[in-house]
Design a protein around this motif. Structure first.
Motif, PDB file in Angstrom:
ATOM      1  N   THR A  35      12.318  23.227   4.211  1.00 35.91           N
ATOM      2  CA  THR A  35      12.833  22.512   5.376  1.00 35.91           C
ATOM      3  C   THR A  35      13.180  23.499   6.492  1.00 35.91           C
ATOM      4  OG1 THR A  35      13.761  20.788   3.964  1.00 35.91           O
ATOM      5  CG2 THR A  35      14.640  20.966   6.214  1.00 35.91           C
ATOM      6  N   GLY A  36      12.735  23.191   7.696  1.00 35.97           N
ATOM      7  CA  GLY A  36      13.037  24.042   8.844  1.00 35.97           C
ATOM      8  C   GLY A  36      12.074  25.188   9.038  1.00 35.97           C
ATOM      9  N   LYS A  37      11.196  25.419   8.068  1.00 33.39           N
ATOM     10  CA  LYS A  37      10.233  26.507   8.176  1.00 33.39           C
ATOM     11  C   LYS A  37       8.877  25.959   8.652  1.00 33.39           C
ATOM     12  CE  LYS A  37      12.311  29.631   4.793  1.00 33.39           C
ATOM     13  NZ  LYS A  37      13.605  28.940   4.753  1.00 33.39           N
ATOM     14  N   TYR A  38       8.073  26.858   9.194  1.00 33.58           N
ATOM     15  CA  TYR A  38       6.773  26.478   9.735  1.00 33.58           C
ATOM     16  C   TYR A  38       5.660  27.009   8.836  1.00 33.58           C
ATOM     17  CZ  TYR A  38       9.235  25.204  13.998  1.00 33.58           C
ATOM     18  OH  TYR A  38      10.073  24.614  14.902  1.00 33.58           O
ATOM     19  N   VAL A  39       4.639  26.202   8.655  1.00 30.86           N
ATOM     20  CA  VAL A  39       3.481  26.591   7.852  1.00 30.86           C
ATOM     21  C   VAL A  39       2.262  26.590   8.763  1.00 30.86           C
ATOM     22  CG1 VAL A  39       2.086  26.114   5.823  1.00 30.86           C
ATOM     23  CG2 VAL A  39       4.531  25.516   5.828  1.00 30.86           C
ATOM     24  N   LEU A  40       1.631  27.747   8.896  1.00 34.17           N
ATOM     25  CA  LEU A  40       0.483  27.897   9.782  1.00 34.17           C
ATOM     26  C   LEU A  40      -0.779  28.191   8.972  1.00 34.17           C
ATOM     27  CD1 LEU A  40       3.077  28.862  11.465  1.00 34.17           C
ATOM     28  CD2 LEU A  40       1.442  30.047  12.924  1.00 34.17           C
ATOM     29  N   PRO A  41      -1.927  27.781   9.461  1.00 32.15           N
ATOM     30  CA  PRO A  41      -3.175  28.274   8.857  1.00 32.15           C
ATOM     31  C   PRO A  41      -3.325  29.752   9.145  1.00 32.15           C
ATOM     32  CG  PRO A  41      -3.645  27.060  10.869  1.00 32.15           C
ATOM     33  CD  PRO A  41      -2.175  26.893  10.619  1.00 32.15           C
ATOM     34  N   GLY A  42      -4.089  30.448   8.328  1.00 36.90           N
ATOM     35  CA  GLY A  42      -4.380  31.845   8.623  1.00 36.90           C
ATOM     36  C   GLY A  42      -5.100  31.966   9.952  1.00 36.90           C
ATOM     37  N   ILE A  43      -4.832  33.034  10.690  1.00 41.07           N
ATOM     38  CA  ILE A  43      -5.435  33.179  12.008  1.00 41.07           C
ATOM     39  C   ILE A  43      -6.536  34.246  11.994  1.00 41.07           C
ATOM     40  CG2 ILE A  43      -3.271  32.489  13.092  1.00 41.07           C
ATOM     41  CD1 ILE A  43      -3.077  35.455  14.082  1.00 41.07           C
ATOM     42  N   ILE A  44      -7.324  34.229  13.060  1.00 45.46           N
ATOM     43  CA  ILE A  44      -8.407  35.192  13.246  1.00 45.46           C
ATOM     44  C   ILE A  44      -7.974  36.237  14.258  1.00 45.46           C
ATOM     45  CG2 ILE A  44     -10.792  35.520  14.022  1.00 45.46           C
ATOM     46  CD1 ILE A  44     -11.260  32.541  13.308  1.00 45.46           C
ATOM     47  N   ASP A  45      -8.086  37.496  13.892  1.00 49.84           N
ATOM     48  CA  ASP A  45      -7.983  38.572  14.875  1.00 49.84           C
ATOM     49  C   ASP A  45      -9.421  38.987  15.187  1.00 49.84           C
ATOM     50  OD1 ASP A  45      -7.754  40.879  16.364  1.00 49.84           O
ATOM     51  OD2 ASP A  45      -6.301  41.851  15.053  1.00 49.84           O
ATOM     52  N   PRO A  46      -9.930  38.622  16.346  1.00 44.95           N
ATOM     53  CA  PRO A  46     -11.349  38.856  16.618  1.00 44.95           C
ATOM     54  C   PRO A  46     -11.691  40.279  16.997  1.00 44.95           C
ATOM     55  CG  PRO A  46     -10.311  37.871  18.531  1.00 44.95           C
ATOM     56  CD  PRO A  46      -9.261  37.930  17.465  1.00 44.95           C
ATOM     57  N   HIS A  47     -10.679  41.174  17.086  1.00 46.83           N
ATOM     58  CA  HIS A  47     -10.951  42.482  17.680  1.00 46.83           C
ATOM     59  C   HIS A  47     -10.180  43.581  16.966  1.00 46.83           C
ATOM     60  CE1 HIS A  47     -11.750  44.726  21.730  1.00 46.83           C
ATOM     61  NE2 HIS A  47     -11.788  45.557  20.696  1.00 46.83           N
ATOM     62  N   VAL A  48     -10.819  44.210  15.987  1.00 54.38           N
ATOM     63  CA  VAL A  48     -10.250  45.379  15.319  1.00 54.38           C
ATOM     64  C   VAL A  48     -11.334  46.449  15.184  1.00 54.38           C
ATOM     65  CG1 VAL A  48      -8.646  43.938  14.007  1.00 54.38           C
ATOM     66  CG2 VAL A  48     -10.772  44.661  12.947  1.00 54.38           C
TER      67      VAL A  48
END
Length: 363
Positions: free
Chosen positions: A50-63
């Motif tokens: 409760t109160g926490k956020y769940v995000l999908p994994g993100i893309i870092d397009p530039h490494v």
């Protein structure tokens, strides 16, 4: 790992925004996502979020991987750092003076053996051999993203002239596949002129603020406008401007996008989080440099309006010794490893401080 229910979290759903719900995890994998009003499988361990956020994994397009360390080491260490920071996919830029053909399969094997995240490749096109091999990169290996340095890295990567850039687009059109050209857009002549001016002024005593003037804003804006003009006739090839850093550059792209639907803009988290006025030492030496507070604000404003398509890091793994913390700014290496705190940084500044809606980030 058994059955787990993450209960009553704030789930960030791409294209939709936020909703309160539950996530069913089975044997380490997501088996279902449920609205808070829906029934979930019984017999599972429940963890209250409760109160926490769940995000999908993100893309870092530039490494960048494998520049100062063995590729396999960077693939393991950087993707591990990325996972801690929520990055589950990275786009790795490769540069080699020779053909990539003998190396692609080997690098792919190293990714499979060592990487903890998904990795896809962008190939820098800098030689006639690279140019002629583009069809093979596309058809044999499925690589459809390529990079051009309008202004290169002295002694390492050559500048690409307009004629060669145009030939790259022509070759990609011939493949009849949907391809993207990633452009490092700076006017090489203006960068050289400004560098000579700053070096003559303060020599080895040059500060990081003064060094930033070696890449003036007009060099970015002019190169963006020129590249867009040269490439707008090549239907089917997207133009993706990497690490846009200045107010002038992002303004130019905003204007260009009205007539060019295949133009995309990337900025990076360092340009959103740091201004050149408040930094010191060699750690904040970046290429292109960090910019003024005015440019930072312009990037955020364009991000809110939807004029920036992606946010990367331009992360380069290196030690403090390789960075050259005690050397002159001229001798120090540009960039730093930055993938681990990328997402936390932009969410803290963007969502918490600037109150930008979640929906804007994940669409």
């Amino acid at each position: 790992m058994g059955e787990i229910i993450l209960k009553d979290g704030n789930i960030v759903w791409p294209g939709q925004g936020l909703f309160k719900g539950n996530i069913h995890i089975s044997q380490g994998k997501i088996a279902g996502i449920y609205h808070s009003t829906e029934a979930v499988p019984g017999g599972s361990q429940e963890i209250d979020i409760t109160g926490k956020y769940v995000l999908p994994g993100i893309i870092d397009p530039h490494v960048h991987l494998g520049i100062f360390n063995p590729f396999e080491r960077d693939a393991e260490k950087e993707t591990k750092a990325g996972l801690w920071g929520g990055v589950t996919t990275v786009g790795c830029f490769l540069y080699d003076k020779e053909s990539y053909l003998p190396k692609i399969e080997s690098l792919s094997q190293k990714v499979r053996a060592h990487s903890l995240a998904d990795i896809f490749f962008h190939l820098s096109i800098a030689t006639p051999q690279h140019l002629e091999e583009i069809p093979r990169y596309v058809h044999e290996y499925g690589i459809t993203s390529f990079k051009i340095y309008m202004s290169g890295v002295p002694g390492v990567i050559p500048d690409i002239d307009d004629g060669f850039m145009t030939r790259v687009y022509e070759k990609l059109v011939e493949t009849r596949q949907r391809c993207t050209v990633c452009i490092h857009a700076e006017n090489a002549s203006l960068v050289r002129w400004a560098t000579e001016e700053i070096m003559a002024k303060d020599g080895m005593r040059t500060s990081v603020q003064e060094w930033s003037e070696t890449h003036p804003a007009i060099a970015e804006e002019e190169a963006i406008r020129r590249a867009a003009l040269l490439t707008k006739e090549f239907e089917g090839v997207s133009t993706y401007f990497v690490h846009v850093s200045t107010k002038e550059g992002i303004r130019a792209i905003s204007q260009i996008k009205h007539d060019s639907p295949h133009v995309l803009a990337e900025t990076t988290s360092p340009y959103l989080l740091f201004s050149i006025e408040k930094v010191k030492g060699n750690i904040p030496k970046w290429l292109p440099p960090l910019r003024s507070k005015e440019s930072v604000e312009a990037l955020w404003e364009m991000l809110k309006k939807g004029g920036i398509d992606t946010i990367g890091t331009d992360s380069v793994p290196m030690s403090g010794e390789i960075k050259g913390l005690e050397k002159s700014v001229w001798e120090a290496m540009p960039n730093t490893p930055s993938i681990e705190f990328h997402l936390q940084g932009i969410l803290t500044e963007g969502v918490v401080r600037r109150k930008i809606q979640w929906r804007r980030w994940l669409i």
